[in-house]
Design an enzyme around this catalytic site. Sequence first.
Site, PDB file in Angstrom:
ATOM      1  CE1 TYR A 263      -3.939   2.254   0.654  1.00 20.59           C
ATOM      2  CE2 TYR A 263      -2.427   3.373   2.145  1.00 20.59           C
ATOM      3  CZ  TYR A 263      -3.622   3.354   1.437  1.00 20.59           C
ATOM      4  OH  TYR A 263      -4.477   4.434   1.497  1.00 20.59           O
TER       5      TYR A 263
ATOM      6  CE  LYS B 237      -3.603   4.825  -1.893  1.00 21.47           C
ATOM      7  NZ  LYS B 237      -4.652   5.318  -2.803  1.00 21.47           N
TER       8      LYS B 237
HETATM    9  N1  LIG Z   1      -9.591   5.682   4.709  1.00 23.34           N
HETATM   10  C1  LIG Z   1      -8.369   6.106   4.919  1.00 23.34           C
HETATM   11  O1  LIG Z   1      -7.870   6.195   6.040  1.00 23.34           O
HETATM   12  C2  LIG Z   1      -7.524   6.545   3.741  1.00 23.34           C
HETATM   13  C3  LIG Z   1      -6.360   7.266   4.008  1.00 23.34           C
HETATM   14  C4  LIG Z   1      -5.573   7.693   2.967  1.00 23.34           C
HETATM   15  C5  LIG Z   1      -5.934   7.389   1.667  1.00 23.34           C
HETATM   16  N2  LIG Z   1      -7.052   6.690   1.437  1.00 23.34           N
HETATM   17  C6  LIG Z   1      -7.384   6.400   0.042  1.00 23.34           C
HETATM   18  O2  LIG Z   1      -8.608   6.987  -0.297  1.00 23.34           O
HETATM   19  C7  LIG Z   1      -9.253   6.233  -1.306  1.00 23.34           C
HETATM   20  C8  LIG Z   1     -10.651   5.883  -0.856  1.00 23.34           C
HETATM   21  O3  LIG Z   1     -10.564   5.242   0.383  1.00 23.34           O
HETATM   22  P1  LIG Z   1     -11.821   4.950   1.285  1.00 23.34           P
HETATM   23  O4  LIG Z   1     -11.325   5.001   2.681  1.00 23.34           O
HETATM   24  O5  LIG Z   1     -12.967   5.764   0.885  1.00 23.34           O
HETATM   25  O6  LIG Z   1     -12.048   3.421   0.899  1.00 23.34           O
HETATM   26  P2  LIG Z   1     -13.364   2.529   0.949  1.00 23.34           P
HETATM   27  O7  LIG Z   1     -12.870   1.127   0.992  1.00 23.34           O
HETATM   28  O8  LIG Z   1     -14.294   2.985   1.997  1.00 23.34           O
HETATM   29  O9  LIG Z   1     -14.047   2.810  -0.464  1.00 23.34           O
HETATM   30  C9  LIG Z   1     -13.395   2.471  -1.650  1.00 23.34           C
HETATM   31  C10 LIG Z   1     -14.407   2.316  -2.763  1.00 23.34           C
HETATM   32  O10 LIG Z   1     -13.674   1.982  -3.935  1.00 23.34           O
HETATM   33  C11 LIG Z   1     -14.307   0.892  -4.589  1.00 23.34           C
HETATM   34  N3  LIG Z   1     -13.287   0.129  -5.305  1.00 23.34           N
HETATM   35  C12 LIG Z   1     -12.333  -0.662  -4.781  1.00 23.34           C
HETATM   36  N4  LIG Z   1     -11.616  -1.213  -5.761  1.00 23.34           N
HETATM   37  C13 LIG Z   1     -12.119  -0.764  -6.929  1.00 23.34           C
HETATM   38  C14 LIG Z   1     -11.814  -0.989  -8.278  1.00 23.34           C
HETATM   39  N5  LIG Z   1     -10.834  -1.825  -8.650  1.00 23.34           N
HETATM   40  N6  LIG Z   1     -12.539  -0.363  -9.224  1.00 23.34           N
HETATM   41  C15 LIG Z   1     -13.540   0.464  -8.878  1.00 23.34           C
HETATM   42  N7  LIG Z   1     -13.878   0.713  -7.616  1.00 23.34           N
HETATM   43  C16 LIG Z   1     -13.182   0.093  -6.641  1.00 23.34           C
HETATM   44  C17 LIG Z   1     -14.950   0.084  -3.470  1.00 23.34           C
HETATM   45  O11 LIG Z   1     -16.018  -0.702  -3.947  1.00 23.34           O
HETATM   46  C18 LIG Z   1     -15.401   1.184  -2.514  1.00 23.34           C
HETATM   47  O12 LIG Z   1     -16.694   1.611  -2.808  1.00 23.34           O
HETATM   48  C19 LIG Z   1      -8.361   5.014  -1.527  1.00 23.34           C
HETATM   49  O13 LIG Z   1      -7.513   5.265  -2.631  1.00 23.34           O
HETATM   50  C20 LIG Z   1      -7.554   4.940  -0.272  1.00 23.34           C
HETATM   51  O14 LIG Z   1      -6.311   4.309  -0.447  1.00 23.34           O
HETATM   52  C21 LIG Z   1      -7.870   6.264   2.437  1.00 23.34           C
END
Ligand SMILES: NC(=O)c1ccc[n+]([C@@H]2O[C@H](COP(=O)([O-])OP(=O)(O)OC[C@H]3O[C@@H](n4cnc5c(N)ncnc54)[C@H](O)[C@@H]3O)[C@@H](O)[C@H]2O)c1
Length: 453
Positions: free
Chosen positions: A359, A363
């Site tokens: 991960y 990123k």
């Molecule tokens: N939640 C955190 O703490 C956090 C922190 C930093 C970065 N992020 C990043 O933010 C973004 C969103 O995270 P989140 O927390 O909302 O995640 P989440 O898991 O709540 O939601 C992710 C969404 O993406 C969809 N998804 C997953 N793989 C997919 C694919 N191959 N094609 C299309 N859709 C897909 C899932 O179905 C889900 O609806 C991600 O890139 C994650 O790495 C999250």
Amino acid sequence: MEQSKVNQVCKMLVQLARPKNILQLPGTSSDSLNALYDLLPEDGQIVVCVSSFGQHSPCKDSAWEKKIHWEVGVTEEILKKLVARGQQYDMVFIDATEKNPINYYNLIMSSNMLRMNGVICVQNLSANETRSQEHINDEMGFTAKKMTDVINAEARLEQVDLPVDWGVIIAKRIPVSHVTETTKGILADNVFRGLKGRSVLDRLRLDGKVAYVTGGGQGIGRAFAHALGEAGAKIAVIDMVLEKAEAVAHELHIKGIKSVAMAADISKEEDVKRVVDTILVNWGRIDIACNNAGINMNSASEETALEEWDKTFNVNLRGLFLCCQAAGRVMLSQGYGKIINTASMASLIVPHPQKQLAYNTSKAGVVKLTQTLGTEWIDRGVRVNCISPGIVDTPLIHTDALKPLVECWLSQIPAGRLAEVTDLQAAVVYLASEASDYMTGHNLVIDGGQSLW
Ligand SMILES: NC(=O)c1ccc[n+]([C@@H]2O[C@H](COP(=O)([O-])OP(=O)(O)OC[C@H]3O[C@@H](n4cnc5c(N)ncnc54)[C@H](O)[C@@H]3O)[C@@H](O)[C@H]2O)c1
């Protein structure tokens, strides 16, 4: 009956102008207060000036009291006190048949109590010619007529007279009404008049733009879809799970935002091509590409299976690249576009104690990809930036591996709390808007200070 028509006009005015702070001078009935109270935002306030609580008994309801602030006494003294406190209002209601309305009005305008673009609503004026004739000779009619003349002659306001009941004048404050030798220079200045004549907040608007959000079915992507839609864009909500995308598209629809749901696995080239082509067929262009979908898997590095590595990279970096390339080609041919990738604070630091080599590395790749595309495409009108959230309270962190770590993370975050998805919404709007046109290849970190400790 008569008062209620004026109240309806006032209520509609508040609905249209959406003021946060309202000043009501004496003469306002508690009926209209109730109507306005409901329309104010949670942190909005109405300051009501009354000479005594005789006719106006304040309501004891605590939510009501929070929004309604009573000022009891001589109006002129109250106004002076508010001026001294530096209070400003988005909307001011004046009853022209009260004593000294012109003095109040002059004080309000000369002390900048009415914000730029703020609205004055003057009730019971002689705007209604027929009705005013009946009273033109009594003192009330005379004062009202004088007040009408003052407001209609005011160069700092744009006004309209509505012949509702006794008449209402609605007047909006404008920056400079007429060109003089002194104002000529500043009127041509972009800082003064706003770039292309738009204020900085207007420049954040996305009206008419076409956007897509991957991973828009929940969490951060859902919040991004709402934010971009609220700012005026049409939204294609893209998610691997169609039902989730549909649910969010429906939420947007009931908020009056044009939206469509699409299922796609962004790690598959054919899926990415299909959604981009469909948006083009439906809406003709893509202005904003929000490449947000990502996954997180946890394992100690010495045990990380190649499968985990590939899966993570296929979505987080390869899939994101496919989206950037497909949307980027469209934007390059348009000569304009905004790409916003979701990276992570994990691109900067090694978040711990969780183990997430794939991960973190993926990123960091998102940031380098963003910097590279951002510099390669900006001279053809395409800006590429990314947002790096800290730890955000979404389903992504509600896994068996991550959930128990929340307490530990809290001690690592100067802000003392996890991020909410709403903490990220303004940033995506800024990066999607013309206000950020000079920004490219940037990694905008929103982490409550965690990466600095
Ligand atoms: N939640 C955190 O703490 C956090 C922190 C930093 C970065 N992020 C990043 O933010 C973004 C969103 O995270 P989140 O927390 O909302 O995640 P989440 O898991 O709540 O939601 C992710 C969404 O993406 C969809 N998804 C997953 N793989 C997919 C694919 N191959 N094609 C299309 N859709 C897909 C899932 O179905 C889900 O609806 C991600 O890139 C994650 O790495 C999250």
